[in-house]
Design a protein around this motif. Structure first.
Motif, PDB file in Angstrom:
ATOM      1  N   ALA A 208       0.736  -1.411   0.049  1.00 52.79           N
ATOM      2  CA  ALA A 208      -0.117   0.042   0.021  1.00 52.79           C
ATOM      3  C   ALA A 208       0.883   1.230  -0.036  1.00 52.79           C
ATOM      4  CB  ALA A 208      -0.762   0.015   1.139  1.00 52.79           C
ATOM      5  N   VAL A 209       1.921   1.335   0.965  1.00 53.88           N
ATOM      6  CA  VAL A 209       2.897   2.450   0.795  1.00 53.88           C
ATOM      7  C   VAL A 209       3.616   2.613  -0.716  1.00 53.88           C
ATOM      8  CG1 VAL A 209       4.969   3.404   1.773  1.00 53.88           C
ATOM      9  CG2 VAL A 209       3.279   2.437   3.411  1.00 53.88           C
ATOM     10  N   ILE A 210       3.985   1.431  -1.250  1.00 47.16           N
ATOM     11  CA  ILE A 210       4.729   1.729  -2.391  1.00 47.16           C
ATOM     12  C   ILE A 210       3.663   2.095  -3.550  1.00 47.16           C
ATOM     13  CG2 ILE A 210       5.514   0.421  -4.347  1.00 47.16           C
ATOM     14  CD1 ILE A 210       6.575  -1.704  -2.171  1.00 47.16           C
ATOM     15  N   ALA A 211       2.442   1.490  -3.431  1.00 45.83           N
ATOM     16  CA  ALA A 211       1.362   1.921  -4.430  1.00 45.83           C
ATOM     17  C   ALA A 211       0.898   3.578  -4.303  1.00 45.83           C
ATOM     18  CB  ALA A 211       0.242   0.925  -4.255  1.00 45.83           C
ATOM     19  N   ALA A 212       0.739   3.948  -2.894  1.00 47.55           N
ATOM     20  CA  ALA A 212       0.199   5.355  -2.819  1.00 47.55           C
ATOM     21  C   ALA A 212       1.535   6.165  -3.042  1.00 47.55           C
ATOM     22  CB  ALA A 212      -0.053   5.183  -1.260  1.00 47.55           C
ATOM     23  N   THR A 213       2.740   5.975  -2.828  1.00 44.21           N
ATOM     24  CA  THR A 213       3.777   6.998  -2.945  1.00 44.21           C
ATOM     25  C   THR A 213       4.015   7.177  -4.622  1.00 44.21           C
ATOM     26  OG1 THR A 213       4.900   6.074  -1.073  1.00 44.21           O
ATOM     27  CG2 THR A 213       6.381   7.155  -2.841  1.00 44.21           C
ATOM     28  N   ALA A 214       3.860   5.845  -5.071  1.00 47.15           N
ATOM     29  CA  ALA A 214       4.205   5.822  -6.747  1.00 47.15           C
ATOM     30  C   ALA A 214       2.788   6.513  -7.281  1.00 47.15           C
ATOM     31  CB  ALA A 214       3.949   4.247  -7.134  1.00 47.15           C
ATOM     32  N   PHE A 215       1.446   6.587  -6.839  1.00 43.96           N
ATOM     33  CA  PHE A 215       0.675   7.441  -7.335  1.00 43.96           C
ATOM     34  C   PHE A 215       0.994   8.819  -7.228  1.00 43.96           C
ATOM     35  CE2 PHE A 215      -3.502   9.654  -6.594  1.00 43.96           C
ATOM     36  CZ  PHE A 215      -4.100   9.432  -7.976  1.00 43.96           C
TER      37      PHE A 215
END
Length: 251
Positions: A208-215
């Motif tokens: 979730a952290v990776i996806a949110a940061t990437a977004f």
């Protein structure tokens, strides 16, 4: 056959390891992008194996950390780091949009690129040194799969900058199926890590952290540079993977 070609196009384009099946079809570039999570899985499996070997050899933590950080960048030929540096040079110049886009294409390395990549590597090394004490081998699969999945999804979704190599591919109809394929690969990989690692909270938090940061990183770069590009995908991958390893170091 198209699926096989698309996968190995992604392998040959985004991994420096020898490609077992060398074939290129210019009509399949969107499919190539759809296989980025699978490419991340290949990278993650080898990363996991290297980690196991280095720990088995009982090397000092600092040397293991260096090797692990070096691998994640060298395995893709420093391609994503190059995009990270180009984007920082352009964005941090604070010039008008046309000038930022010109800087993005410029092969000259600027001061902002050097400074930001230095901090990127320092943060990676510090986080890896701490994460080594907390992670299991399978935790390493999450970072390259999810970061590359979001990077590929972004290229497949957002309108490219005029000079991007993906301008023509953006016009291809029915690209939703490629985005669905990216999402499916990420979900399968995350499920496998949960099953093997037996720690759903840690795995889902990291993903979730990776996806949110990437977004958010991708949205910021697109706003600053006027559209999507391969460089922005690399920028997104570098920042989101750093967020992932920081998460594994903390939790």
């Amino acid at each position: 056959m198209k699926f096989i070609t698309g996968f190995f196009m992604a392998w040959g384009n985004f991994i420096t390891l020898p490609c077992p099946y060398k074939r290129w079809d210019g009509q399949l570039k969107n499919m190539m992008l759809a296989f980025l999570p699978s490419v991340g899985l290949v990278i993650g499996i080898l990363w996991m194996a290297i980690f196991w070997l280095l720990v088995y050899l009982q090397l000092p933590v600092s040397l293991i950390s260096f090797a692990m950080v070096f691998y994640i960048f060298v395995v893709c030929g420093f391609m994503h780091m190059d995009g990270f540096m180009d984007c920082n040079d352009a964005i941090l110049s604070r010039r008008p949009l046309e000038e930022r886009q010109r800087i993005l294409k410029d092969s000259t390395v600027g001061a902002f690129a050097v400074v930001t990549v230095a901090f990127l590597l320092l943060a990676w090394f510090a986080a890896m040194q701490e994460a080594i004490y907390h992670i299991t081998y399978v935790d390493l699969l999450v970072l390259p799969v999810v970061s590359r999945g979001i990077g590929g999804m972004s290229v497949l979704t957002y309108k490219p900058i005029g000079h991007s190599q993906y301008v023509e591919d953006y016009k291809e109809p029915g690209r939703g199926k490629y985005r669905a394929a990216v999402a499916l690969q990420m979900l399968v990989a995350i499920g496998a890590v949960i099953f093997l690692g037996r720690d759903a909270v840690k795995t889902l938090t990291c993903a979730a952290v990776i996806a949110a940061t990437a977004f958010f990183a991708c949205a910021y770069a697109r706003k600053q540079l006027g559209g999507m590009s391969g460089d922005i995908a690399g920028y997104t991958i570098c920042i989101s993977e750093l967020a992932g390893i920081l998460t594994l170091a903390i939790i």
